[in-house]
Design a protein around this motif. Structure first.
Motif, PDB file in Angstrom:
ATOM      1  N   ILE A 304      17.473  39.676  12.559  1.00 30.94           N
ATOM      2  CA  ILE A 304      16.086  39.291  12.307  1.00 30.94           C
ATOM      3  C   ILE A 304      15.163  39.856  13.385  1.00 30.94           C
ATOM      4  CG2 ILE A 304      14.490  37.345  12.190  1.00 30.94           C
ATOM      5  CD1 ILE A 304      16.803  35.671  11.054  1.00 30.94           C
ATOM      6  N   GLN A 305      15.584  39.726  14.631  1.00 35.62           N
ATOM      7  CA  GLN A 305      14.699  40.082  15.747  1.00 35.62           C
ATOM      8  C   GLN A 305      14.714  41.565  16.086  1.00 35.62           C
ATOM      9  OE1 GLN A 305      12.931  37.522  15.672  1.00 35.62           O
ATOM     10  NE2 GLN A 305      13.046  36.618  17.723  1.00 35.62           N
ATOM     11  N   PHE A 306      15.881  42.209  15.975  1.00 38.88           N
ATOM     12  CA  PHE A 306      16.027  43.579  16.459  1.00 38.88           C
ATOM     13  C   PHE A 306      16.359  44.606  15.385  1.00 38.88           C
ATOM     14  CE2 PHE A 306      17.749  41.508  20.593  1.00 38.88           C
ATOM     15  CZ  PHE A 306      16.464  41.275  21.034  1.00 38.88           C
ATOM     16  N   GLY A 307      16.750  44.158  14.208  1.00 39.49           N
ATOM     17  CA  GLY A 307      17.208  45.116  13.215  1.00 39.49           C
ATOM     18  C   GLY A 307      18.595  45.610  13.561  1.00 39.49           C
ATOM     19  N   SER A 308      18.799  46.924  13.469  1.00 41.58           N
ATOM     20  CA  SER A 308      20.146  47.480  13.619  1.00 41.58           C
ATOM     21  C   SER A 308      20.495  47.894  15.040  1.00 41.58           C
ATOM     22  CB  SER A 308      20.302  48.703  12.701  1.00 41.58           C
ATOM     23  OG  SER A 308      19.342  49.703  13.038  1.00 41.58           O
ATOM     24  N   GLN A 450      11.886  19.574   7.849  1.00 35.78           N
ATOM     25  CA  GLN A 450      12.028  20.347   6.610  1.00 35.78           C
ATOM     26  C   GLN A 450      10.807  21.222   6.369  1.00 35.78           C
ATOM     27  OE1 GLN A 450      12.803  17.090   3.930  1.00 35.78           O
ATOM     28  NE2 GLN A 450      15.032  17.344   4.042  1.00 35.78           N
ATOM     29  N   GLY A 451       9.621  20.678   6.588  1.00 39.28           N
ATOM     30  CA  GLY A 451       8.418  21.478   6.423  1.00 39.28           C
ATOM     31  C   GLY A 451       8.336  22.619   7.417  1.00 39.28           C
ATOM     32  N   ALA A 452       8.719  22.354   8.675  1.00 39.18           N
ATOM     33  CA  ALA A 452       8.657  23.388   9.706  1.00 39.18           C
ATOM     34  C   ALA A 452       9.629  24.525   9.424  1.00 39.18           C
ATOM     35  CB  ALA A 452       8.957  22.772  11.080  1.00 39.18           C
ATOM     36  N   LEU A 453      10.797  24.204   8.854  1.00 40.41           N
ATOM     37  CA  LEU A 453      11.799  25.243   8.613  1.00 40.41           C
ATOM     38  C   LEU A 453      11.297  26.298   7.631  1.00 40.41           C
ATOM     39  CD1 LEU A 453      14.967  22.989   8.509  1.00 40.41           C
ATOM     40  CD2 LEU A 453      14.442  24.720  10.233  1.00 40.41           C
ATOM     41  N   PHE A 454      10.542  25.880   6.631  1.00 37.32           N
ATOM     42  CA  PHE A 454       9.984  26.864   5.701  1.00 37.32           C
ATOM     43  C   PHE A 454       8.943  27.738   6.404  1.00 37.32           C
ATOM     44  CE2 PHE A 454      11.508  23.654   2.590  1.00 37.32           C
ATOM     45  CZ  PHE A 454      12.331  24.494   1.843  1.00 37.32           C
ATOM     46  N   GLU A 455       8.188  27.157   7.325  1.00 32.31           N
ATOM     47  CA  GLU A 455       7.235  27.944   8.107  1.00 32.31           C
ATOM     48  C   GLU A 455       7.968  28.918   9.023  1.00 32.31           C
ATOM     49  OE1 GLU A 455       3.857  27.983   7.799  1.00 32.31           O
ATOM     50  OE2 GLU A 455       4.308  26.741   6.037  1.00 32.31           O
ATOM     51  N   TYR A 456       9.053  28.446   9.636  1.00 32.79           N
ATOM     52  CA  TYR A 456       9.835  29.327  10.506  1.00 32.79           C
ATOM     53  C   TYR A 456      10.398  30.510   9.735  1.00 32.79           C
ATOM     54  CZ  TYR A 456       9.859  25.543  14.022  1.00 32.79           C
ATOM     55  OH  TYR A 456       9.514  24.597  14.949  1.00 32.79           O
ATOM     56  N   ASN A 457      10.818  30.238   8.503  1.00 34.65           N
ATOM     57  CA  ASN A 457      11.419  31.304   7.707  1.00 34.65           C
ATOM     58  C   ASN A 457      10.396  32.378   7.326  1.00 34.65           C
ATOM     59  OD1 ASN A 457      14.050  32.043   6.462  1.00 34.65           O
ATOM     60  ND2 ASN A 457      12.824  32.058   4.573  1.00 34.65           N
ATOM     61  N   LYS A 458       9.116  32.024   7.293  1.00 34.70           N
ATOM     62  CA  LYS A 458       8.073  33.024   7.057  1.00 34.70           C
ATOM     63  C   LYS A 458       7.921  33.932   8.275  1.00 34.70           C
ATOM     64  CE  LYS A 458       5.387  29.973   4.020  1.00 34.70           C
ATOM     65  NZ  LYS A 458       4.100  29.213   3.892  1.00 34.70           N
ATOM     66  N   LYS A 459       8.106  33.363   9.458  1.00 33.50           N
ATOM     67  CA  LYS A 459       7.956  34.132  10.699  1.00 33.50           C
ATOM     68  C   LYS A 459       9.225  34.916  11.028  1.00 33.50           C
ATOM     69  CE  LYS A 459       4.822  30.602  12.520  1.00 33.50           C
ATOM     70  NZ  LYS A 459       4.623  29.538  13.538  1.00 33.50           N
ATOM     71  N   MET A 460      10.371  34.368  10.661  1.00 36.13           N
ATOM     72  CA  MET A 460      11.665  35.014  10.888  1.00 36.13           C
ATOM     73  C   MET A 460      12.421  35.030   9.560  1.00 36.13           C
ATOM     74  SD  MET A 460      12.925  33.435  14.570  1.00 36.13           S
ATOM     75  CE  MET A 460      14.536  34.234  14.427  1.00 36.13           C
ATOM     76  N   ARG A 461      12.213  36.058   8.756  1.00 38.80           N
ATOM     77  CA  ARG A 461      12.848  36.153   7.445  1.00 38.80           C
ATOM     78  C   ARG A 461      14.368  36.125   7.581  1.00 38.80           C
ATOM     79  NH1 ARG A 461       9.215  35.005   3.462  1.00 38.80           N
ATOM     80  NH2 ARG A 461       7.232  36.120   3.812  1.00 38.80           N
ATOM     81  N   GLY A 462      14.989  35.153   6.934  1.00 40.11           N
ATOM     82  CA  GLY A 462      16.433  35.002   7.035  1.00 40.11           C
ATOM     83  C   GLY A 462      16.853  33.854   7.917  1.00 40.11           C
ATOM     84  N   TYR A 463      15.873  33.146   8.531  1.00 39.72           N
ATOM     85  CA  TYR A 463      16.215  31.996   9.375  1.00 39.72           C
ATOM     86  C   TYR A 463      16.909  30.921   8.547  1.00 39.72           C
ATOM     87  CZ  TYR A 463      15.757  28.436  13.007  1.00 39.72           C
ATOM     88  OH  TYR A 463      16.025  27.468  13.949  1.00 39.72           O
ATOM     89  N   ILE A 464      16.393  30.684   7.336  1.00 34.40           N
ATOM     90  CA  ILE A 464      17.094  29.776   6.424  1.00 34.40           C
ATOM     91  C   ILE A 464      18.263  30.555   5.831  1.00 34.40           C
ATOM     92  CG2 ILE A 464      16.931  28.417   4.319  1.00 34.40           C
ATOM     93  CD1 ILE A 464      14.018  27.888   4.961  1.00 34.40           C
ATOM     94  N   SER A 465      19.431  30.328   6.385  1.00 38.21           N
ATOM     95  CA  SER A 465      20.629  31.108   6.066  1.00 38.21           C
ATOM     96  C   SER A 465      21.757  30.174   5.641  1.00 38.21           C
ATOM     97  CB  SER A 465      21.056  31.911   7.305  1.00 38.21           C
ATOM     98  OG  SER A 465      22.372  32.392   7.190  1.00 38.21           O
TER      99      SER A 465
END
Length: 545
Positions: A304-308, A450-465
C-alpha cells in the motif's frame, strides 16, 4: 568551517548510502569528490509520495573545500553551521560542595523515574529508586514465560519492571527535537547504547532490544554514581515525618525518611492510584482513549505504502478520522512488530505492540483508538475512568477463554458484526481465540471504529483486507487520572511530593515521560536549594531508615 546542506536527494539503495550521498553532492552542487572532506548526516526522511520514484531526502553537515563559493551560489539550501552549545540541565543551580540532607526517593524506573534519578546523579546527589518489578534481564524471562505458558505475574510483567511499559514497545521517539532538553535526551540515549541514527532519522525509533540494553547501562551508570536500586519492592504509602518531610512505607514494614518523594509510576499502577487517593493526594479524572489492535501481514502495508519497491524498511502509517465529536486515530504503530499481553492485573486482558529495532517479524500492528470523554465514564468518583478500563479488560479476558489468549476477529467480520471461523494468524502469544470483539468493546466505540476503518481504506487502499485481524483490547493509551501539581512541579496537596510521567498524567510516550522526569529532577534540586535541604558534603547524609 563546515556548512549545512539542507537539500539533498538520494535514491533508495541496498548498500553504501555514503557513496550515493557523495554522488548527490557532486551532481547537485557541482563539486568534485576531492572537494568533499567529510560529512555527517543531520536529518534523513523518506519520500514515498511517488511510488515510481521513492527517494530519501537528507540534510548533511559537510566539510567542503571553498565553502564560501558554495554559500554564495546556493544560499537557499546551504548555510553556515552555528556553534552548537551542549545543554546542561544543571545550569544555574548553586550546588557546588553541597549535598542533600536526605536522599530523594523515586517510585518507578520508567523513563520519568530514571531520568529524574539521572539529573540528580549528574548533580552529584544520591537517590533511592523503588521498583515493584524485576531488573530488565529477569523481567525478560518472566514475560517470555507468560507468552509461552500463560503464567502471569502481577509484580513483574509487560507493564511493571525496569524501564516501565515502554521497554516493550516500538520505542518511537515522537517529539520535536529542536528543544535543547530533547536534544540532551537523544544524546543521552545514544550515550547509553541507542543507535546513532535516532539523532537524524525523521521518524526515529529505538526498538525493544536496544531499550533493554539502555535500561541496564543506565542502571549500572547510576549505581556507580551512588544511586541505590531496590527491585521487587512495593511502595505502600507515605506519612508526615518526624524530622523529615515524609516517611515512605515499603512492603515488609520498612520505613524510610525523605524530604523529596518522586511519584513516577506507570499508568497501570492502579493499586497505587487508590493508595495515593486514600492518602489525600490531589488527583482528578481525565479523558483517555480505548480501542483495539489491528494486525496485517507487513507485505500488505508495504504494498500500500511503497508499491513494488523491495529495498525499503518495513512501512508504517498514521491515520485519523472523526465520528461527530469523537476522534479516532492510530496509536503506537509497530512495523514488523508483535502483539503482547499488557494487563497488569490477574484475570484481565489488555494488549499492546512492540518491535525490535530490525522490525522484521513479518507483521504490522497498530492500535486504533477512540477518545473517551469524561461523560462516558464519570459517575462521581475520581477513579471511574480506571474502573471503566478494568471492566473492558475483564470482558476481554473472558472472551479470550480465561487464559490470557486474546479475543480476535478478521477485520471484515468485525465490520459486519459476525464471528470469524478458522485459524487467525497473529504474532500474539500465548494464543488467539476467535471471538466477537465487537461485543467486548462498548457499542459507541465499535461504531466509531467501524466508521473510521472505511475512511482509512480510502486513504490506504487495501487496508480493509481479508488477511487483517482485530485483536484486543487496547485500553492503556494514557492515564485515566492526573495528579495535580503546581508551578514548581510539586503536588498541589503535598509539598515535597513530585508526580511525574505517564502514570501521573503528564506524558504520553517515551520522550515526553523522560522529558518530564528531567524537569522534575531539576525541580527537586531547585526546591532543595530554596528550602535549605542542602548541607556541606563534609557532613554525612541522614540514614534512610
Amino acid at each position: 568551517m563546515a556548512v549545512l546542506i539542507k537539500q539533498l536527494t538520494v535514491p533508495v539503495v541496498d548498500k553504501d548510502p555514503d557513496q550515493h550521498i557523495t554522488q548527490a553532492l557532486v551532481q547537485e552542487y557541482g563539486l568534485k569528490p576531492s572537494d568533499i572532506h567529510g560529512f555527517r548526516i543531520k536529518k534523513k526522511s523518506l519520500d514515498a509520495r511517488r511510488k515510481r520514484r521513492i527517494v530519501y531526502h537528507y540534510q548533511v553537515e559537510a566539510k567542503i573545500a571553498n565553502e564560501q563559493h558554495l554559500l554564495n551560489h546556493h544560499s537557499s539550501t546551504v548555510t553556515p553551521i552555528p556553534d552548537a552549545k551542549l545543554y546542561d540541565p544543571l545550569e544555574g543551580l548553586p550546588l557546588k560542595g553541597k549535598s542533600m540532607k536526605r536522599k530523594p526517593i523515586i517510585i518507578g524506573t520508567g523513563p520519568a523515574g530514571i531520568f529524574a534519578a539521572h539529573v540528580l546523579a549528574e548533580a552529584g546527589q544520591q537517590s533511592l529508586v523503588i521498583e515493584r518489578g524485576e531488573p530488565v534481564e529477569d523481567r525478560l524471562r518472566t514475560v517470555n514465560r507468560l507468552r509461552r505458558t500463560g503464567e502471569f505475574s502481577e509484580r513483574s510483567n509487560y507493564c511493571f519492571g525496569e524501564g516501565g511499559a515502554g521497554t516493550f514497545s516500538d520505542g518511537k521517539l515522537t517529539c520535536g527535537r529542536n528543544h535543547p532538553l530533547i536534544k540532551y535526551l537523544f544524546q543521552e540515549w545514544v550515550r547509553f547504547g541507542a543507535p546513532e541514527e535516532i539523532l537524524y532519522d525523521a521518524h526515529p525509533h529505538i526498538g525493544t532490544d536496544f531499550l533493554m540494553v539502555i535500561a541496564k547501562r543506565m542502571r549500572d551508570y547510576l549505581k556507580q554514581a551512588g544511586t541505590e536500586f531496590r527491585f521487587n519492592t512495593i511502595f505502600k504509602g507515605f506519612r508526615p515525618g518526624k524530622s523529615s518531610r515524609y516517611e515512605v512505607l515499603l512492603d515488609g514494614g520498612e520505613v524510610l525518611e525523605t524530604d523529596h518523594l518522586i511519584i513516577a509510576i506507570g499508568h497501570s499502577a492502579r493499586d497505587t492510584y487508590q493508595l495515593l487517593l486514600d492518602q489525600g493526594l490531589a488527583i482528578g479524572p481525565k479523558p483517555f482513549a480505548i480501542g483495539a489492535r489491528f494486525e496485517h501481514p507487513q507485505e500488505v502495508i508495504d504494498q500500500i505504502q511503497f508499491g513494488s519497491c523491495s529495498l525499503l524498511p518495513a512501512a508504517e502509517y498514521k491515520l485519523a478520522a472523526r465520528a461527530g465529536e469523537r476522534g479516532i486515530w492510530t496509536f503506537c504503530m509497530c512495523p514488523g512488530g508483535q502483539l503482547l499481553p499488557t494487563n497488569a492485573q490477574a484475570e484481565h486482558l489488555a494488549i499492546n505492540g512492540m518491535s525490535y529495532h530490525a522490525r522484521n517479524s513479518g507483521f504490522a500492528n497498530a492500535a486504533v483508538v477512540v477518545n473517551i470523554n469524561r461523560e462516558d465514564f464519570f459517575k462521581g468518583h475520581v477513579l471511574d475512568g480506571m474502573r471503566f478500563q478494568e471492566s473492558i479488560e475483564r470482558k476481554a479476558f473472558q472472551a479470550g477463554g480465561g487464559n490470557y489468549f486474546t479475543p480476535a476477529q478478521r477485520l471484515g467480520d468485525f465490520l459486519k458484526g459476525r464471528a470469524s471461523k478458522g485459524e487467525l494468524k497473529s504474532t500474539y502469544k500465548p494464543g488467539v481465540t476467535p471471538a466477537r470483539l465487537d461485543k467486548v468493546l462498548p457499542d459507541f466505540v465499535v461504531e466509531a471504529l467501524q466508521g473510521a476503518l472505511f475512511e482509512y481504506n480510502k486513504k490506504m487502499r487495501g487496508y480493509i483486507s481479508h488477511e487483517a485481524i482485530v485483536a484486543g483490547v487496547e485500553t492503556k493509551t494514557s492515564s485515566p487520572i492526573v495528579m495535580m501539581r503546581d508551578k514548581s512541579l510539586q503536588s498541589q496537596s503535598h509539598p515535597g511530593i513530585f508526580p511525574t510521567g505517564e502514570g501521573a498524567g503528564f506524558a504520553g510516550g517515551i520522550v515526553s515521560a523522560a522529558l518530564d522526569g528531567l524537569k522534575v529532577g531539576r525541580a527537586v534540586l531547585e526546591d532543595a536549594v530554596s528550602e535549605s535541604f542542602l548541607e556541606s558534603k563534609q557532613a554525612s547524609s541522614a540514614p534512610l531508615s
